[in-house]
Design an enzyme around this catalytic site. Sequence first.
Site, PDB file in Angstrom:
ATOM      1  N   GLU A   1       0.837  -1.196   0.000  1.00 39.32           N
ATOM      2  CA  GLU A   1       0.000   0.000   0.000  1.00 39.32           C
ATOM      3  C   GLU A   1       0.874   1.248   0.000  1.00 39.32           C
ATOM      4  O   GLU A   1       1.867   1.327   0.722  1.00 39.32           O
ATOM      5  CB  GLU A   1      -0.915   0.019   1.225  1.00 39.32           C
ATOM      6  CG  GLU A   1      -1.816   1.259   1.270  1.00 39.32           C
ATOM      7  CD  GLU A   1      -2.921   1.143   2.298  1.00 39.32           C
ATOM      8  OE1 GLU A   1      -3.771   0.245   2.113  1.00 39.32           O
ATOM      9  OE2 GLU A   1      -2.914   1.922   3.267  1.00 39.32           O
TER      10      GLU A   1
ATOM     11  N   THR B   1      -4.125   4.831  -1.326  1.00 40.17           N
ATOM     12  CA  THR B   1      -5.088   5.377  -0.386  1.00 40.17           C
ATOM     13  C   THR B   1      -5.764   6.631  -0.931  1.00 40.17           C
ATOM     14  O   THR B   1      -5.297   7.249  -1.892  1.00 40.17           O
ATOM     15  CB  THR B   1      -4.434   5.722   0.964  1.00 40.17           C
ATOM     16  OG1 THR B   1      -3.522   6.816   0.776  1.00 40.17           O
ATOM     17  CG2 THR B   1      -3.685   4.530   1.518  1.00 40.17           C
ATOM     18  N   TYR B   2      -6.864   6.989  -0.281  1.00 39.68           N
ATOM     19  CA  TYR B   2      -7.624   8.183  -0.630  1.00 39.68           C
ATOM     20  C   TYR B   2      -7.147   9.328   0.265  1.00 39.68           C
ATOM     21  O   TYR B   2      -6.233   9.168   1.064  1.00 39.68           O
ATOM     22  CB  TYR B   2      -9.121   7.913  -0.418  1.00 39.68           C
ATOM     23  CG  TYR B   2     -10.043   8.730  -1.315  1.00 39.68           C
ATOM     24  CD1 TYR B   2      -9.972   8.600  -2.702  1.00 39.68           C
ATOM     25  CD2 TYR B   2     -10.967   9.605  -0.775  1.00 39.68           C
ATOM     26  CE1 TYR B   2     -10.825   9.333  -3.526  1.00 39.68           C
ATOM     27  CE2 TYR B   2     -11.819  10.337  -1.583  1.00 39.68           C
ATOM     28  CZ  TYR B   2     -11.748  10.203  -2.962  1.00 39.68           C
ATOM     29  OH  TYR B   2     -12.579  10.922  -3.774  1.00 39.68           O
TER      30      TYR B   2
ATOM     31  N   ALA C   1      -6.519  11.695   3.212  1.00 38.93           N
ATOM     32  CA  ALA C   1      -6.603  11.490   4.665  1.00 38.93           C
ATOM     33  C   ALA C   1      -7.501  12.545   5.292  1.00 38.93           C
ATOM     34  O   ALA C   1      -7.668  13.640   4.772  1.00 38.93           O
ATOM     35  CB  ALA C   1      -5.201  11.558   5.280  1.00 38.93           C
TER      36      ALA C   1
ATOM     37  N   ARG D   1     -15.968   3.911   4.219  1.00 39.22           N
ATOM     38  CA  ARG D   1     -16.701   5.088   4.665  1.00 39.22           C
ATOM     39  C   ARG D   1     -15.801   6.308   4.623  1.00 39.22           C
ATOM     40  O   ARG D   1     -16.172   7.363   4.141  1.00 39.22           O
ATOM     41  CB  ARG D   1     -17.232   4.890   6.093  1.00 39.22           C
ATOM     42  CG  ARG D   1     -18.111   6.050   6.567  1.00 39.22           C
ATOM     43  CD  ARG D   1     -18.199   6.132   8.073  1.00 39.22           C
ATOM     44  NE  ARG D   1     -16.930   6.521   8.682  1.00 39.22           N
ATOM     45  CZ  ARG D   1     -16.773   6.728   9.974  1.00 39.22           C
ATOM     46  NH1 ARG D   1     -17.783   6.549  10.807  1.00 39.22           N
ATOM     47  NH2 ARG D   1     -15.594   7.091  10.467  1.00 39.22           N
ATOM     48  N   GLY D   2     -14.605   6.165   5.170  1.00 38.17           N
ATOM     49  CA  GLY D   2     -13.669   7.272   5.247  1.00 38.17           C
ATOM     50  C   GLY D   2     -13.755   7.998   6.569  1.00 38.17           C
ATOM     51  O   GLY D   2     -14.670   7.793   7.374  1.00 38.17           O
TER      52      GLY D   2
ATOM     53  N   HIS E   1     -13.579  -1.336  15.214  1.00 38.25           N
ATOM     54  CA  HIS E   1     -13.390   0.056  14.804  1.00 38.25           C
ATOM     55  C   HIS E   1     -13.422   0.944  16.048  1.00 38.25           C
ATOM     56  O   HIS E   1     -14.164   0.678  16.997  1.00 38.25           O
ATOM     57  CB  HIS E   1     -14.501   0.465  13.832  1.00 38.25           C
ATOM     58  CG  HIS E   1     -14.223   1.740  13.103  1.00 38.25           C
ATOM     59  ND1 HIS E   1     -14.379   2.972  13.695  1.00 38.25           N
ATOM     60  CD2 HIS E   1     -13.804   1.974  11.829  1.00 38.25           C
ATOM     61  CE1 HIS E   1     -14.072   3.912  12.817  1.00 38.25           C
ATOM     62  NE2 HIS E   1     -13.711   3.342  11.684  1.00 38.25           N
TER      63      HIS E   1
ATOM     64  N   LYS F   1     -21.448  -5.410   4.963  1.00 40.69           N
ATOM     65  CA  LYS F   1     -20.586  -5.118   3.818  1.00 40.69           C
ATOM     66  C   LYS F   1     -20.384  -6.353   2.949  1.00 40.69           C
ATOM     67  O   LYS F   1     -20.412  -6.276   1.714  1.00 40.69           O
ATOM     68  CB  LYS F   1     -19.231  -4.577   4.292  1.00 40.69           C
ATOM     69  CG  LYS F   1     -19.291  -3.160   4.821  1.00 40.69           C
ATOM     70  CD  LYS F   1     -17.912  -2.557   5.030  1.00 40.69           C
ATOM     71  CE  LYS F   1     -17.238  -3.057   6.262  1.00 40.69           C
ATOM     72  NZ  LYS F   1     -16.006  -2.284   6.581  1.00 40.69           N
TER      73      LYS F   1
ATOM     74  N   GLN G   1       5.807   7.421  15.130  1.00 40.22           N
ATOM     75  CA  GLN G   1       4.881   6.663  14.294  1.00 40.22           C
ATOM     76  C   GLN G   1       3.990   5.774  15.163  1.00 40.22           C
ATOM     77  O   GLN G   1       2.787   5.672  14.945  1.00 40.22           O
ATOM     78  CB  GLN G   1       5.663   5.810  13.296  1.00 40.22           C
ATOM     79  CG  GLN G   1       4.795   5.003  12.345  1.00 40.22           C
ATOM     80  CD  GLN G   1       5.610   4.041  11.502  1.00 40.22           C
ATOM     81  OE1 GLN G   1       6.729   3.685  11.857  1.00 40.22           O
ATOM     82  NE2 GLN G   1       5.048   3.614  10.389  1.00 40.22           N
TER      83      GLN G   1
END
Length: 295
Positions: A17, A48-49, A51, A108-109, A148, A164, A211
């Site tokens: 990724e 990725t989309y 952030a 969902r984001g 989550h 889902k 990190q």
Amino acid sequence: MKIKNLFSEKNVVFSLEVFPPKSTTPIENIYKTLDELKDLKPDYISVTYGAGGTSSGNKTCELSSLIKNKYNIEALAHLTCINSTKETIENTLKNLKDNNIENVLALRGDIPLDQKPIGDYNYGFELVDYIKKHHDFSIAAACYPEGHTESISLDKDIERLKQKVDCGTDYLISQLFFDNNLFYEFNDKINKKNINVPIQAGIMPVINKKQIERIVSLCGASLPPKFIKIMNRYEHDKNALRDAGIAYAVEQIVDLVSSGVKGIHLYTMNNPYVARKINESIKSIIGSVNNDLAI
């Protein structure tokens, strides 16, 4: 090629990724990263989309197209819905299709911190359902071995996951985790709920203390005593901590593959050196397991 088909062709699917650079960072930086990652010959690379729930100036489609059409590696484009209108989502899917992208990770984001969501869809299963009914993409979705962070319980989160999958998810990619036993327990739980699609284990090599702190604050991943001991011992030695983080990730992956996991999804953090070191340590192991399929 649709990524979902890889799971019937291989015992272990190995993917990487990457994320688009920030608007203040030259786009050329990610080109250099991809040039180095392509030689690892992953089964696919995900992009990725934006952030934080943002989509402005997003480079996901551009980078996915580069991976697919220049490097001839399958690309998985992340797509979030919480801050996107139906029109935006439809335009993005059309753009992906026009660039030969056949695979989408439906999410969902993140809910925007400074504004109300403007999306026409509020949950990942709604996005999965829309894509499945109106397009011909292979659809991945996320799962969370420890639940989550916004869910009231792991059981409740698994109920959402079932939605889902029932809406048409082809396979799952897990949130990162540092304790394999939690992943195995999660698998047992979802199997009892008749969630039987393949799952790739998401692994992130941690290479600095900052990190670690950021990861824990964002996703709530628990840190086992062994991991904490390693990090505390080497936190003031940059190279030692990097190598310890790589070694820990390799140990996780070896155990997962030996235990029959269907895939490994490596969160590279756009760091080709770390990805290469891990790949060198595991490629013969994954290759051996995949060769068993041909016997």
